[in-house]
Design a protein around this motif. Sequence first.
Motif, PDB file in Angstrom:
ATOM      1  N   ILE A 356       0.836  -1.210   0.000  1.00  0.00           N
ATOM      2  CA  ILE A 356       0.000   0.000   0.000  1.00  0.00           C
ATOM      3  C   ILE A 356       0.866   1.253   0.000  1.00  0.00           C
ATOM      4  N   THR A 357       1.810   1.322   0.940  1.00  0.00           N
ATOM      5  CA  THR A 357       2.681   2.502   1.005  1.00  0.00           C
ATOM      6  C   THR A 357       3.552   2.607  -0.243  1.00  0.00           C
ATOM      7  N   GLY A 358       3.984   1.461  -0.760  1.00  0.00           N
ATOM      8  CA  GLY A 358       4.788   1.473  -1.984  1.00  0.00           C
ATOM      9  C   GLY A 358       3.995   1.974  -3.181  1.00  0.00           C
ATOM     10  N   PHE A 359       2.730   1.556  -3.265  1.00  0.00           N
ATOM     11  CA  PHE A 359       1.887   2.012  -4.376  1.00  0.00           C
ATOM     12  C   PHE A 359       1.650   3.514  -4.297  1.00  0.00           C
ATOM     13  N   ILE A 360       1.469   4.037  -3.078  1.00  0.00           N
ATOM     14  CA  ILE A 360       1.281   5.489  -2.902  1.00  0.00           C
ATOM     15  C   ILE A 360       2.524   6.248  -3.345  1.00  0.00           C
ATOM     16  N   ILE A 361       3.701   5.725  -3.003  1.00  0.00           N
ATOM     17  CA  ILE A 361       4.962   6.355  -3.442  1.00  0.00           C
ATOM     18  C   ILE A 361       5.050   6.357  -4.962  1.00  0.00           C
ATOM     19  N   TRP A 362       4.751   5.206  -5.580  1.00  0.00           N
ATOM     20  CA  TRP A 362       4.804   5.104  -7.042  1.00  0.00           C
ATOM     21  C   TRP A 362       3.805   6.045  -7.697  1.00  0.00           C
ATOM     22  N   LEU A 363       2.607   6.124  -7.151  1.00  0.00           N
ATOM     23  CA  LEU A 363       1.574   6.995  -7.712  1.00  0.00           C
ATOM     24  C   LEU A 363       1.979   8.458  -7.597  1.00  0.00           C
ATOM     25  N   GLY A 364       2.579   8.821  -6.440  1.00  0.00           N
ATOM     26  CA  GLY A 364       3.019  10.200  -6.248  1.00  0.00           C
ATOM     27  C   GLY A 364       4.114  10.585  -7.212  1.00  0.00           C
ATOM     28  N   LYS A 365       5.078   9.699  -7.444  1.00  0.00           N
ATOM     29  CA  LYS A 365       6.169  10.000  -8.383  1.00  0.00           C
ATOM     30  C   LYS A 365       5.653  10.079  -9.816  1.00  0.00           C
ATOM     31  N   ARG A 366       4.658   9.246 -10.119  1.00  0.00           N
ATOM     32  CA  ARG A 366       4.099   9.274 -11.465  1.00  0.00           C
ATOM     33  C   ARG A 366       3.393  10.597 -11.733  1.00  0.00           C
ATOM     34  N   LYS A 367       2.630  11.069 -10.744  1.00  0.00           N
ATOM     35  CA  LYS A 367       1.965  12.356 -10.896  1.00  0.00           C
ATOM     36  C   LYS A 367       2.975  13.491 -10.996  1.00  0.00           C
ATOM     37  N   LYS A 368       4.050  13.368 -10.202  1.00  0.00           N
ATOM     38  CA  LYS A 368       5.095  14.393 -10.216  1.00  0.00           C
ATOM     39  C   LYS A 368       5.777  14.455 -11.577  1.00  0.00           C
ATOM     40  N   ASN A 369       6.049  13.292 -12.157  1.00  0.00           N
ATOM     41  CA  ASN A 369       6.679  13.252 -13.481  1.00  0.00           C
ATOM     42  C   ASN A 369       5.756  13.812 -14.552  1.00  0.00           C
TER      43      ASN A 369
END
Length: 392
Positions: A356-369
């Motif tokens: 869950i926390t890993g998916f949130i990190i991935w989602l945040g970086k994707r939005k940032k990119n």
Amino acid sequence: MTPFKKVLLFCHRWLGLISGLVVFIVSITGCIFCFQDEIQDAMYDYRHVEVQNKPYLKPSDLINIVAQKHPKASSDYIIYYGADRPAGVMANLGKEGLKYVYMNPYTGQVTHTDSPQTNFFIIVEYIHLYLLLPPAIGKWIVGVSVIIFMVIMVTGLILWWPKRKTDRKRSFTIKWGGRWRRVNYDLHNVLGFYATAIAMILAISGLAIAFEPVSRAIYNMANVGNGIKYEDEVTEPKSDSLKTSGIAKQPVVDIAFAHARQQSPNAEMFLIHNDPAVSGAIGVGAYPKSLHYAKATGLEFDKYNGRVLKSYIYDKKSPGLKLTEMNYDIHVGQIGGLTTKIIAFLASLICASLPITGFIIWLGKRKKNRSKTGKARVAVHHKTHRRAVQSV
């Protein structure tokens, strides 16, 4: 970031996305199952009986009691859980499925009948083992996902490990006062680090329970140098139906149980394997502690005359066999009592949180990119527009 770590990050990220859902389900069900004995003891009165100053009823008596209620059933397993606990019989009703019949071991009074199809914790166990899929399919999906998770834990540890000593104190603690994204990042990395060692032990012991080659590998590693072969130590003997001379005058299951109690007088729990469809012998396991399956002494009896065919005395077992028989207690965390159960519970809970926390990190970086890409496009558009105006 070095090219090597870029490859690790790619593997860590995408393997996590592939296996994340299964890892979450397996971890959260394992977390629930850790304290299933304590929870059921608190919920159900039938799991305890009053200790009486009289011997247990014989296994054949328990089988006859079950036969009165279920005439077509075969009593495949009989379990004496302990002096203050019931005796249980697993009745195989064929197409109708299985029934667990619990009785007072002193009086034979039936206190509870349970069906594995409706028992909450057995359902949780089947989700944990097979995701409620056919076992042949579900076992492999869970097994492959657990192996992937082990790779993820190792790659995550390499990626996260701080280079400088000055950064370690900050890296080993969660910054609770930071922004929620920072807290989520710390929860993923810091808790993942603390849970890695226990998670690896739980994963390997679980794979050993599910897959014979893993259990055999653990056995062989523990027995390196002593020359003991698995086939010689573990192969179960079989009764010869052609040699029926000297047939016992009383039920062999009673002879087997009495001999096992004499052999292991301090054992609290006895499990009798009495499946009539199996050509092998009647087996009895004597366990020092109720509801714990390590440190057992096992005996195999000829099912026609009650003669002892083979014994597995605990003190004489090889280190490999002792270790493999500890797999269940290690996996559920009860190997060291309440302390290790709590540790296993917390480790399982952390493992459930990592996808869950890993998916949130991935989602945040994707939005940032995406945001950076959008800003770059706007900047290029303005620059192109400015040049076009200047040329005019």
